[in-house]
Design a protein around this motif. Sequence first.
Motif, PDB file in Angstrom:
ATOM      1  N   ARG A  87      31.863  43.101  14.320  1.00 15.15           N
ATOM      2  CA  ARG A  87      31.754  44.356  14.068  1.00 15.15           C
ATOM      3  C   ARG A  87      31.652  45.117  15.416  1.00 15.15           C
ATOM      4  NH1 ARG A  87      27.532  44.998   8.918  1.00 15.15           N
ATOM      5  NH2 ARG A  87      28.898  44.031   7.478  1.00 15.15           N
ATOM      6  N   LYS A  88      31.025  44.380  16.420  1.00 17.34           N
ATOM      7  CA  LYS A  88      30.963  45.305  17.662  1.00 17.34           C
ATOM      8  C   LYS A  88      31.910  45.240  18.318  1.00 17.34           C
ATOM      9  CE  LYS A  88      27.304  44.129  20.216  1.00 17.34           C
ATOM     10  NZ  LYS A  88      26.303  43.326  21.160  1.00 17.34           N
ATOM     11  N   PHE A  89      32.942  44.372  18.416  1.00 15.53           N
ATOM     12  CA  PHE A  89      34.015  44.359  19.007  1.00 15.53           C
ATOM     13  C   PHE A  89      35.051  45.353  18.379  1.00 15.53           C
ATOM     14  CE2 PHE A  89      38.677  42.918  19.213  1.00 15.53           C
ATOM     15  CZ  PHE A  89      38.776  42.910  20.806  1.00 15.53           C
ATOM     16  N   PHE A  90      35.032  45.479  16.904  1.00 23.96           N
ATOM     17  CA  PHE A  90      35.801  46.327  16.196  1.00 23.96           C
ATOM     18  C   PHE A  90      35.378  47.793  16.504  1.00 23.96           C
ATOM     19  CE2 PHE A  90      35.048  48.948  12.175  1.00 23.96           C
ATOM     20  CZ  PHE A  90      36.671  49.174  11.753  1.00 23.96           C
ATOM     21  N   GLY A  91      34.117  47.988  16.530  1.00 17.85           N
ATOM     22  CA  GLY A  91      33.569  49.286  16.725  1.00 17.85           C
ATOM     23  C   GLY A  91      34.154  49.825  18.094  1.00 17.85           C
ATOM     24  N   LYS A 215       7.864  29.495  30.215  1.00 18.51           N
ATOM     25  CA  LYS A 215       6.673  28.796  29.522  1.00 18.51           C
ATOM     26  C   LYS A 215       6.536  29.268  27.788  1.00 18.51           C
ATOM     27  CE  LYS A 215       4.536  27.992  34.027  1.00 18.51           C
ATOM     28  NZ  LYS A 215       3.259  28.325  34.882  1.00 18.51           N
ATOM     29  N   THR A 216       7.137  30.558  27.702  1.00 20.77           N
ATOM     30  CA  THR A 216       6.950  30.939  26.357  1.00 20.77           C
ATOM     31  C   THR A 216       7.705  30.508  25.390  1.00 20.77           C
ATOM     32  OG1 THR A 216       8.640  32.766  26.650  1.00 20.77           O
ATOM     33  CG2 THR A 216       6.377  33.215  27.394  1.00 20.77           C
ATOM     34  N   ASP A 217       7.176  30.524  23.983  1.00 20.13           N
ATOM     35  CA  ASP A 217       8.220  30.195  22.856  1.00 20.13           C
ATOM     36  C   ASP A 217       9.557  30.875  22.939  1.00 20.13           C
ATOM     37  OD1 ASP A 217       8.214  28.742  20.211  1.00 20.13           O
ATOM     38  OD2 ASP A 217       8.919  30.682  19.788  1.00 20.13           O
ATOM     39  N   THR A 218      10.569  29.917  22.639  1.00 19.53           N
ATOM     40  CA  THR A 218      12.016  30.272  22.975  1.00 19.53           C
ATOM     41  C   THR A 218      12.615  30.715  21.649  1.00 19.53           C
ATOM     42  OG1 THR A 218      12.970  28.083  23.117  1.00 19.53           O
ATOM     43  CG2 THR A 218      12.261  29.203  25.282  1.00 19.53           C
ATOM     44  N   THR A 219      11.861  30.504  20.697  1.00 19.15           N
ATOM     45  CA  THR A 219      12.710  30.760  19.184  1.00 19.15           C
ATOM     46  C   THR A 219      13.412  31.957  19.079  1.00 19.15           C
ATOM     47  OG1 THR A 219      11.185  29.327  18.126  1.00 19.15           O
ATOM     48  CG2 THR A 219      12.337  30.455  16.797  1.00 19.15           C
ATOM     49  N   ALA A 220      12.786  33.023  19.442  1.00 19.25           N
ATOM     50  CA  ALA A 220      13.424  34.333  19.136  1.00 19.25           C
ATOM     51  C   ALA A 220      14.409  34.703  20.465  1.00 19.25           C
ATOM     52  CB  ALA A 220      12.383  35.467  19.248  1.00 19.25           C
ATOM     53  N   LEU A 221      14.178  34.207  21.483  1.00 20.65           N
ATOM     54  CA  LEU A 221      15.351  34.283  22.241  1.00 20.65           C
ATOM     55  C   LEU A 221      16.764  33.456  22.243  1.00 20.65           C
ATOM     56  CD1 LEU A 221      14.568  33.729  26.302  1.00 20.65           C
ATOM     57  CD2 LEU A 221      16.564  33.000  25.259  1.00 20.65           C
ATOM     58  N   GLU A 222      16.213  32.363  21.632  1.00 16.10           N
ATOM     59  CA  GLU A 222      17.506  31.540  21.231  1.00 16.10           C
ATOM     60  C   GLU A 222      18.287  32.403  20.119  1.00 16.10           C
ATOM     61  OE1 GLU A 222      16.099  27.719  20.155  1.00 16.10           O
ATOM     62  OE2 GLU A 222      15.006  27.478  22.211  1.00 16.10           O
ATOM     63  N   PHE A 226      21.999  33.497  20.262  1.00 19.37           N
ATOM     64  CA  PHE A 226      23.227  33.190  19.167  1.00 19.37           C
ATOM     65  C   PHE A 226      23.863  34.446  18.710  1.00 19.37           C
ATOM     66  CE2 PHE A 226      20.227  29.204  18.164  1.00 19.37           C
ATOM     67  CZ  PHE A 226      20.997  28.846  19.494  1.00 19.37           C
ATOM     68  N   GLN A 227      23.033  35.396  18.262  1.00 20.09           N
ATOM     69  CA  GLN A 227      23.518  36.728  17.531  1.00 20.09           C
ATOM     70  C   GLN A 227      24.146  37.356  18.237  1.00 20.09           C
ATOM     71  OE1 GLN A 227      20.193  38.251  15.696  1.00 20.09           O
ATOM     72  NE2 GLN A 227      20.103  36.928  13.946  1.00 20.09           N
ATOM     73  N   GLU A 228      23.903  37.823  19.537  1.00 20.52           N
ATOM     74  CA  GLU A 228      24.506  38.685  20.257  1.00 20.52           C
ATOM     75  C   GLU A 228      25.691  38.519  21.123  1.00 20.52           C
ATOM     76  OE1 GLU A 228      23.612  42.194  20.872  1.00 20.52           O
ATOM     77  OE2 GLU A 228      22.197  41.973  18.970  1.00 20.52           O
ATOM     78  N   LEU A 229      25.369  37.043  21.576  1.00 24.75           N
ATOM     79  CA  LEU A 229      26.687  36.505  22.594  1.00 24.75           C
ATOM     80  C   LEU A 229      27.469  35.544  21.962  1.00 24.75           C
ATOM     81  CD1 LEU A 229      24.514  36.212  26.003  1.00 24.75           C
ATOM     82  CD2 LEU A 229      26.052  38.011  25.303  1.00 24.75           C
ATOM     83  N   ILE A 265      18.550  40.055  27.741  1.00 24.22           N
ATOM     84  CA  ILE A 265      17.775  39.375  26.749  1.00 24.22           C
ATOM     85  C   ILE A 265      16.487  38.286  27.031  1.00 24.22           C
ATOM     86  CG2 ILE A 265      18.256  37.484  24.669  1.00 24.22           C
ATOM     87  CD1 ILE A 265      21.017  38.807  24.428  1.00 24.22           C
ATOM     88  N   ILE A 266      17.051  37.693  28.177  1.00 27.94           N
ATOM     89  CA  ILE A 266      15.682  36.778  28.546  1.00 27.94           C
ATOM     90  C   ILE A 266      14.743  37.687  29.027  1.00 27.94           C
ATOM     91  CG2 ILE A 266      15.312  35.212  30.496  1.00 27.94           C
ATOM     92  CD1 ILE A 266      18.115  34.558  30.404  1.00 27.94           C
TER      93      ILE A 266
END
Length: 291
Positions: A87-91, A215-222, A226-229, A265-266
């Motif tokens: 969708r991003k590329f489409f827009g 040192k932080t939890d990376t679940t949300a970052l990962e 995945f979603q953005e890049l 993002i990081i």
Amino acid sequence: MKKEVLIYEGKRSLFSILGAFLYAAGINLFVVPAELYTGGLMGICQVIRTLLAEALGLNFQGVDIAGIIYYIFNIPVFIIAFTKMGRKFFGKTVITVTMMTVFMALLPTAVVVEDVLASCIVGGIISGAGVGIILRMGSSGGGMDVVGVLLTRWKRDFSVGKVNLLINLALYCACFFLFDMEVVVYSIIYASVYAVAMDKMHTQNINVEVNVITKTDTTALEKEVFQELGRGITKWSALGAYTYDRSHVLYILLSKYEVNHLKTIIHKHDPGAFVVVNEDVSVDGNYLKKL
């Protein structure tokens, strides 16, 4: 940090619009006055415009309707962009093609230089650089650019410029039977310069490896990567040699022009994360080429 992402994408969209303006300027100020044909989908639209003007005697009051025809023909391309590219590329593509059409309709088709060869070279550099900027900003000028991007994902040796050049050569072979040979030769020169300028500005094959130590939890970052890049991540646990603190190490491969987005993002999830970037690495295997 969501505001920073919006600002980042806004800047990319503005540069895409600048690229659309440069493309339109190259066409209207150099290609059209020299009565040349750009090739690709736009070249087909220019042929249709010429046939409408000469065969049917239609007068467009100095407006180059090739851009309007181009926009109509891009509707199927919009569908491909939406289904295959996201969708991003489409827009971004819809916005860019719309602005490209507007600029082509508004900019006068004035003669800047009399020499046809100079028009080929200067027009090819300006319009090719314009489309290169558009692709570099994660957008597309529609037409064969979308097909070219899809082919670069399928086969490593392809580039958007090469795809356009091959299609243009086929089109000009057909134009040989419709127009003067001199027009065809100069149009091929323009198409060659255009393809080189676009690839030099775009250069989508510069691969980069990024190592992130946090040192932080990376679940949300990962998840956001995945979603953005749309990039994969290799991760492992590490131990600080001095502090003996537990850390996470993320290894990511992506294109040069995605690095700033990744850093945003990081830092959103860990402002103190340690990020190491190595450019121009050689990558084999299942690696996705992107814009």
